[in-house]
Write a protein that holds these residues in place. Sequence first.
Motif, PDB file in Angstrom:
ATOM      1  N   LEU A 154      -3.372  -9.305  20.843  1.00  0.00           N
ATOM      2  CA  LEU A 154      -2.121  -9.801  21.430  1.00  0.00           C
ATOM      3  C   LEU A 154      -0.931  -8.968  20.963  1.00  0.00           C
ATOM      4  N   ALA A 155      -0.974  -8.501  19.716  1.00  0.00           N
ATOM      5  CA  ALA A 155       0.108  -7.646  19.217  1.00  0.00           C
ATOM      6  C   ALA A 155       0.185  -6.345  20.019  1.00  0.00           C
ATOM      7  N   GLU A 156      -0.966  -5.803  20.408  1.00  0.00           N
ATOM      8  CA  GLU A 156      -0.983  -4.602  21.247  1.00  0.00           C
ATOM      9  C   GLU A 156      -0.378  -4.897  22.616  1.00  0.00           C
ATOM     10  N   LEU A 157      -0.690  -6.073  23.163  1.00  0.00           N
ATOM     11  CA  LEU A 157      -0.204  -6.419  24.493  1.00  0.00           C
ATOM     12  C   LEU A 157       1.285  -6.757  24.482  1.00  0.00           C
ATOM     13  N   GLU A 158       1.747  -7.423  23.415  1.00  0.00           N
ATOM     14  CA  GLU A 158       3.124  -7.902  23.368  1.00  0.00           C
ATOM     15  C   GLU A 158       4.061  -6.972  22.613  1.00  0.00           C
ATOM     16  N   GLY A 159       3.496  -5.941  21.985  1.00  0.00           N
ATOM     17  CA  GLY A 159       4.341  -4.967  21.298  1.00  0.00           C
ATOM     18  C   GLY A 159       4.777  -5.371  19.908  1.00  0.00           C
ATOM     19  N   GLY A 160       4.152  -6.354  19.320  1.00  0.00           N
ATOM     20  CA  GLY A 160       4.508  -6.760  17.960  1.00  0.00           C
ATOM     21  C   GLY A 160       3.745  -8.001  17.543  1.00  0.00           C
ATOM     22  N   LEU A 161       3.858  -8.332  16.243  1.00  0.00           N
ATOM     23  CA  LEU A 161       3.119  -9.453  15.677  1.00  0.00           C
ATOM     24  C   LEU A 161       3.870 -10.777  15.767  1.00  0.00           C
ATOM     25  N   ALA A 162       5.121 -10.746  16.155  1.00  0.00           N
ATOM     26  CA  ALA A 162       5.895 -11.988  16.229  1.00  0.00           C
ATOM     27  C   ALA A 162       5.388 -12.850  17.376  1.00  0.00           C
ATOM     28  N   GLY A 163       5.596 -14.167  17.247  1.00  0.00           N
ATOM     29  CA  GLY A 163       5.213 -15.081  18.308  1.00  0.00           C
ATOM     30  C   GLY A 163       3.800 -15.603  18.125  1.00  0.00           C
ATOM     31  N   GLU A 164       3.015 -15.563  19.200  1.00  0.00           N
ATOM     32  CA  GLU A 164       1.662 -16.109  19.145  1.00  0.00           C
ATOM     33  C   GLU A 164       0.774 -15.385  18.137  1.00  0.00           C
ATOM     34  N   PRO A 165       0.850 -14.032  18.014  1.00  0.00           N
ATOM     35  CA  PRO A 165       0.040 -13.379  16.981  1.00  0.00           C
ATOM     36  C   PRO A 165       0.332 -13.918  15.584  1.00  0.00           C
ATOM     37  N   ALA A 166       1.599 -14.153  15.280  1.00  0.00           N
ATOM     38  CA  ALA A 166       1.959 -14.687  13.971  1.00  0.00           C
ATOM     39  C   ALA A 166       1.347 -16.067  13.757  1.00  0.00           C
ATOM     40  N   ALA A 167       1.345 -16.902  14.806  1.00  0.00           N
ATOM     41  CA  ALA A 167       0.754 -18.239  14.677  1.00  0.00           C
ATOM     42  C   ALA A 167      -0.748 -18.150  14.435  1.00  0.00           C
ATOM     43  N   LEU A 168      -1.414 -17.211  15.088  1.00  0.00           N
ATOM     44  CA  LEU A 168      -2.848 -17.035  14.882  1.00  0.00           C
ATOM     45  C   LEU A 168      -3.152 -16.550  13.469  1.00  0.00           C
ATOM     46  N   ILE A 169      -2.335 -15.640  12.962  1.00  0.00           N
ATOM     47  CA  ILE A 169      -2.520 -15.146  11.589  1.00  0.00           C
ATOM     48  C   ILE A 169      -2.339 -16.281  10.591  1.00  0.00           C
ATOM     49  N   GLU A 170      -1.321 -17.095  10.804  1.00  0.00           N
ATOM     50  CA  GLU A 170      -1.090 -18.242   9.924  1.00  0.00           C
ATOM     51  C   GLU A 170      -2.262 -19.212   9.965  1.00  0.00           C
ATOM     52  N   GLN A 171      -2.801 -19.433  11.149  1.00  0.00           N
ATOM     53  CA  GLN A 171      -3.959 -20.325  11.292  1.00  0.00           C
ATOM     54  C   GLN A 171      -5.181 -19.754  10.572  1.00  0.00           C
ATOM     55  N   ALA A 172      -5.368 -18.439  10.667  1.00  0.00           N
ATOM     56  CA  ALA A 172      -6.502 -17.807   9.989  1.00  0.00           C
ATOM     57  C   ALA A 172      -6.379 -17.935   8.473  1.00  0.00           C
ATOM     58  N   LEU A 173      -5.188 -17.710   7.941  1.00  0.00           N
ATOM     59  CA  LEU A 173      -4.997 -17.798   6.498  1.00  0.00           C
ATOM     60  C   LEU A 173      -5.055 -19.241   5.996  1.00  0.00           C
ATOM     61  N   ALA A 174      -4.770 -20.203   6.867  1.00  0.00           N
ATOM     62  CA  ALA A 174      -4.929 -21.604   6.477  1.00  0.00           C
ATOM     63  C   ALA A 174      -6.400 -21.934   6.272  1.00  0.00           C
ATOM     64  N   ILE A 175      -7.276 -21.269   7.044  1.00  0.00           N
ATOM     65  CA  ILE A 175      -8.717 -21.481   6.894  1.00  0.00           C
ATOM     66  C   ILE A 175      -9.250 -20.698   5.708  1.00  0.00           C
ATOM     67  N   ASP A 176      -8.834 -19.428   5.595  1.00  0.00           N
ATOM     68  CA  ASP A 176      -9.283 -18.555   4.507  1.00  0.00           C
ATOM     69  C   ASP A 176      -8.071 -17.826   3.946  1.00  0.00           C
ATOM     70  N   PRO A 177      -7.469 -18.338   2.855  1.00  0.00           N
ATOM     71  CA  PRO A 177      -6.260 -17.716   2.302  1.00  0.00           C
ATOM     72  C   PRO A 177      -6.468 -16.295   1.805  1.00  0.00           C
ATOM     73  N   ASP A 178      -7.717 -15.894   1.599  1.00  0.00           N
ATOM     74  CA  ASP A 178      -7.995 -14.556   1.074  1.00  0.00           C
ATOM     75  C   ASP A 178      -8.634 -13.655   2.130  1.00  0.00           C
ATOM     76  N   HIS A 179      -8.429 -13.950   3.382  1.00  0.00           N
ATOM     77  CA  HIS A 179      -8.991 -13.091   4.420  1.00  0.00           C
ATOM     78  C   HIS A 179      -8.251 -11.745   4.395  1.00  0.00           C
ATOM     79  N   PRO A 180      -8.946 -10.634   4.149  1.00  0.00           N
ATOM     80  CA  PRO A 180      -8.263  -9.343   3.946  1.00  0.00           C
ATOM     81  C   PRO A 180      -7.411  -8.904   5.137  1.00  0.00           C
ATOM     82  N   GLN A 181      -7.985  -8.936   6.340  1.00  0.00           N
ATOM     83  CA  GLN A 181      -7.224  -8.492   7.505  1.00  0.00           C
ATOM     84  C   GLN A 181      -6.062  -9.430   7.792  1.00  0.00           C
ATOM     85  N   GLY A 182      -6.267 -10.732   7.539  1.00  0.00           N
ATOM     86  CA  GLY A 182      -5.174 -11.675   7.724  1.00  0.00           C
ATOM     87  C   GLY A 182      -4.019 -11.402   6.777  1.00  0.00           C
ATOM     88  N   LEU A 183      -4.337 -11.113   5.507  1.00  0.00           N
ATOM     89  CA  LEU A 183      -3.299 -10.787   4.528  1.00  0.00           C
ATOM     90  C   LEU A 183      -2.581  -9.492   4.890  1.00  0.00           C
TER      91      LEU A 183
END
Length: 294
Positions: free
Chosen positions: A218-247
């Motif tokens: 989505l970041a590639e499609l929207e030109g940045g991580l803000a918005g929905e990509p940021a919400a997905l990253i936050e959701q991923a880190l809520a499940i696994d706080p130490d996920h390397p790509q998420g961090l």
Amino acid sequence: MNGVFLLLALALCLLALAFVLIPLLREPRDAMGPSRREGVLAVHRDRLAELDQDLAAGSLTKERHARALADLERELLDSGVLETGPDTGGERRGTRRLVQVAALASMALLPFLAVGTYLSVGYSDEVFAARAPAGQTLPAQPQAEPSDEEMTREFTRLVEGLQVRLAQNPEDLQSWVLLGRTLTYLDEFEAAGRAFGEALRHGGDRDPEVLVRYADVLAELEGGLAGEPAALIEQALAIDPDHPQGLWLAGTLAYQQEAVDEARAYWGRLLAILPAESPEAEVIRGNLAELTLR
């Protein structure tokens, strides 16, 4: 003498066919139980993560990364792990019956065909014409590196195979994820986004790896991580706080938004879980050093 030879040849043909065909005539056991399937998928995810880390660190070129990814995805497709649909068992049994019939026909006909060929053609000295002179070996043919066009064709075949599989079993989460990753490396981001969206609807919203992959597309499609990509990253880190790509992505987003303290916190956590001497850790240390200058 020829009659004895033909009888011996016929017996040897039957014996060789028995070793090959008897396993085909047996009913297979289901060797891929749930625990083994999960184990194979876990190993596959680990190998994908290692490839992505090597690519991000620059220790692996994009071309070699693409070839390695194609090999991994082909191995996963060939392993049978993804064949979990409710109708695949019946289809495999029907296919197996056809194979068994063909095996029996081969066992019955092949020896006689071989004898007939021997009688009609016989022994030929031309067999030795292509052999190398005594004491010499034929030079090995060098294997050329696959071109970009060949790699594109390989990935396209993977996409087609996954689409056929998903048409038969649209609930297959792993096939949706694999399709999304393959389309991503073909730079077909819109189609990859749809594939990851389907993956989320079929249970991928509980997998931080799927969430992070979707955020990246989505970041590639929207030109940045803000918005929905940021919400997905936050959701991923809520499940696994130490996920390397998420961090990594969370730190990158904070850096882009000039939230230096947040970026330092995310990348510091990432550095703590990376091997100290890895190229990835070196990259993160460089990023943290740059933050101290701001």
